[in-house]
Design a protein around this motif. Sequence first.
Motif, PDB file in Angstrom:
ATOM      1  N   LYS A  82      -7.900  -7.713  -4.040  1.00 57.78           N
ATOM      2  CA  LYS A  82      -6.959  -6.535  -4.174  1.00 57.78           C
ATOM      3  C   LYS A  82      -7.576  -5.135  -3.970  1.00 57.78           C
ATOM      4  O   LYS A  82      -6.640  -4.263  -3.144  1.00 57.78           O
ATOM      5  CB  LYS A  82      -6.647  -6.117  -5.755  1.00 57.78           C
ATOM      6  CG  LYS A  82      -7.681  -5.975  -6.526  1.00 57.78           C
ATOM      7  CD  LYS A  82      -7.390  -5.891  -8.125  1.00 57.78           C
ATOM      8  CE  LYS A  82      -8.403  -5.563  -8.800  1.00 57.78           C
ATOM      9  NZ  LYS A  82      -8.404  -6.177  -9.931  1.00 57.78           N
ATOM     10  N   ASP A  83      -8.643  -5.040  -3.499  1.00 56.63           N
ATOM     11  CA  ASP A  83      -9.422  -3.869  -2.943  1.00 56.63           C
ATOM     12  C   ASP A  83      -9.022  -3.921  -1.540  1.00 56.63           C
ATOM     13  O   ASP A  83      -8.847  -2.421  -1.006  1.00 56.63           O
ATOM     14  CB  ASP A  83     -10.831  -3.796  -3.208  1.00 56.63           C
ATOM     15  CG  ASP A  83     -11.283  -3.703  -4.863  1.00 56.63           C
ATOM     16  OD1 ASP A  83     -10.421  -3.015  -5.383  1.00 56.63           O
ATOM     17  OD2 ASP A  83     -12.231  -4.020  -5.130  1.00 56.63           O
ATOM     18  N   ASN A  84      -8.953  -4.730  -0.683  1.00 56.80           N
ATOM     19  CA  ASN A  84      -8.510  -4.766   0.663  1.00 56.80           C
ATOM     20  C   ASN A  84      -7.279  -4.367   0.762  1.00 56.80           C
ATOM     21  O   ASN A  84      -6.712  -3.815   1.682  1.00 56.80           O
ATOM     22  CB  ASN A  84      -8.873  -6.266   1.383  1.00 56.80           C
ATOM     23  CG  ASN A  84     -10.190  -6.719   1.505  1.00 56.80           C
ATOM     24  OD1 ASN A  84     -11.172  -5.769   1.184  1.00 56.80           O
ATOM     25  ND2 ASN A  84     -10.393  -7.843   1.919  1.00 56.80           N
ATOM     26  N   PHE A  85      -6.183  -4.659  -0.132  1.00 58.56           N
ATOM     27  CA  PHE A  85      -4.986  -4.360  -0.043  1.00 58.56           C
ATOM     28  C   PHE A  85      -4.726  -2.738  -0.374  1.00 58.56           C
ATOM     29  O   PHE A  85      -3.850  -2.076   0.164  1.00 58.56           O
ATOM     30  CB  PHE A  85      -3.888  -5.233  -0.839  1.00 58.56           C
ATOM     31  CG  PHE A  85      -3.786  -6.484  -0.362  1.00 58.56           C
ATOM     32  CD1 PHE A  85      -2.921  -6.881   0.550  1.00 58.56           C
ATOM     33  CD2 PHE A  85      -4.579  -7.625  -0.980  1.00 58.56           C
ATOM     34  CE1 PHE A  85      -2.718  -8.170   0.851  1.00 58.56           C
ATOM     35  CE2 PHE A  85      -4.641  -8.720  -0.304  1.00 58.56           C
ATOM     36  CZ  PHE A  85      -3.552  -9.111   0.382  1.00 58.56           C
ATOM     37  N   LEU A  86      -5.345  -2.287  -1.375  1.00 51.57           N
ATOM     38  CA  LEU A  86      -5.278  -0.847  -1.837  1.00 51.57           C
ATOM     39  C   LEU A  86      -6.094  -0.080  -1.090  1.00 51.57           C
ATOM     40  O   LEU A  86      -5.578   1.207  -0.804  1.00 51.57           O
ATOM     41  CB  LEU A  86      -5.686  -0.814  -3.195  1.00 51.57           C
ATOM     42  CG  LEU A  86      -5.105  -1.463  -4.246  1.00 51.57           C
ATOM     43  CD1 LEU A  86      -5.736  -1.572  -5.578  1.00 51.57           C
ATOM     44  CD2 LEU A  86      -3.625  -0.978  -4.398  1.00 51.57           C
ATOM     45  N   CYS A  87      -6.880  -0.327  -0.164  1.00 52.92           N
ATOM     46  CA  CYS A  87      -7.674   0.722   0.655  1.00 52.92           C
ATOM     47  C   CYS A  87      -6.941   0.701   2.006  1.00 52.92           C
ATOM     48  O   CYS A  87      -7.333   2.057   2.577  1.00 52.92           O
ATOM     49  CB  CYS A  87      -9.334   0.339   0.812  1.00 52.92           C
ATOM     50  SG  CYS A  87      -9.492  -1.080   1.580  1.00 52.92           S
ATOM     51  N   LYS A  88      -6.128  -0.046   2.237  1.00 54.21           N
ATOM     52  CA  LYS A  88      -5.588  -0.005   3.730  1.00 54.21           C
ATOM     53  C   LYS A  88      -3.993   0.208   3.606  1.00 54.21           C
ATOM     54  O   LYS A  88      -3.231  -0.907   3.178  1.00 54.21           O
ATOM     55  CB  LYS A  88      -6.133  -0.740   4.746  1.00 54.21           C
ATOM     56  CG  LYS A  88      -7.598  -0.874   5.046  1.00 54.21           C
ATOM     57  CD  LYS A  88      -8.035  -2.036   5.675  1.00 54.21           C
ATOM     58  CE  LYS A  88      -9.460  -1.817   6.001  1.00 54.21           C
ATOM     59  NZ  LYS A  88      -9.984  -2.860   6.671  1.00 54.21           N
ATOM     60  N   ASN A  89      -3.326   1.326   3.804  1.00 58.58           N
ATOM     61  CA  ASN A  89      -2.013   1.487   3.856  1.00 58.58           C
ATOM     62  C   ASN A  89      -1.318   0.394   4.632  1.00 58.58           C
ATOM     63  O   ASN A  89      -0.161  -0.258   4.126  1.00 58.58           O
ATOM     64  CB  ASN A  89      -1.556   2.763   4.497  1.00 58.58           C
ATOM     65  CG  ASN A  89      -0.158   3.148   4.045  1.00 58.58           C
ATOM     66  OD1 ASN A  89       0.361   2.586   3.695  1.00 58.58           O
ATOM     67  ND2 ASN A  89      -0.014   4.427   4.723  1.00 58.58           N
ATOM     68  N   HIS A  90      -1.755   0.120   5.827  1.00 57.70           N
ATOM     69  CA  HIS A  90      -0.861  -0.809   6.610  1.00 57.70           C
ATOM     70  C   HIS A  90      -0.995  -2.440   5.960  1.00 57.70           C
ATOM     71  O   HIS A  90       0.131  -2.900   6.161  1.00 57.70           O
ATOM     72  CB  HIS A  90      -1.493  -0.999   8.028  1.00 57.70           C
ATOM     73  CG  HIS A  90      -0.718  -1.671   9.213  1.00 57.70           C
ATOM     74  ND1 HIS A  90       0.470  -1.295   9.105  1.00 57.70           N
ATOM     75  CD2 HIS A  90      -1.085  -2.786   9.502  1.00 57.70           C
ATOM     76  CE1 HIS A  90       1.093  -2.275  10.321  1.00 57.70           C
ATOM     77  NE2 HIS A  90       0.107  -3.240  10.440  1.00 57.70           N
ATOM     78  N   ASN A  91      -2.205  -2.809   5.476  1.00 55.69           N
ATOM     79  CA  ASN A  91      -2.097  -4.048   4.782  1.00 55.69           C
ATOM     80  C   ASN A  91      -1.283  -4.041   3.689  1.00 55.69           C
ATOM     81  O   ASN A  91      -0.611  -4.931   3.414  1.00 55.69           O
ATOM     82  CB  ASN A  91      -3.525  -4.268   4.284  1.00 55.69           C
ATOM     83  CG  ASN A  91      -4.412  -4.626   5.428  1.00 55.69           C
ATOM     84  OD1 ASN A  91      -4.259  -5.051   6.522  1.00 55.69           O
ATOM     85  ND2 ASN A  91      -5.758  -4.436   5.058  1.00 55.69           N
TER      86      ASN A  91
END
Length: 164
Positions: A82-91
């Motif tokens: 979930k951190d990968n999704f939250l830190c990058k707007n495009h993801n």
Amino acid sequence: MSKINNWVTKFLDKAHLNTSRILITYICALLLIPVFFSFFMILEVAITKSNVITIMKSPYVAVDVIIIITDFILGYYLWLKKDNFLCKNHNYRFFMTCQLIGQLLVGNLFCSILALFGLISLRSTKKGWQENSELLIKAISIAFIFLFGICSVIIILLKVKNSR
């Protein structure tokens, strides 16, 4: 359309639903819906006094099981990353767009609404997030939307076959 968008944005603000909370709610939904589906299967087995194999012979139930397993795997993956999704707007935007389409295809309205809320809350957020996207997230999003599309086509074919 902008009135509806403004109303939803106000609703999200009053409910204190930001992108992080929406994603966590989405993860919980993806993990809990399969659990409830399993309980309903057990309840049907108990009420009809049959076995699981008899219930699984229905093609609709078999397709629903595929969808439920896919949702659970997706929820587990999101929980881990979930951190990968939250830190990058495009993801986040790409994933939620794919989930909106995929969940609409299989008729999961609750998750579709959450994905739509996630997209709307992302638009109202003024944070300057990184715009780099990860290839793995795109591949997983496309794979799940493809699988949901196949399940949707199977359900439509079953409905057409039964209507004849």
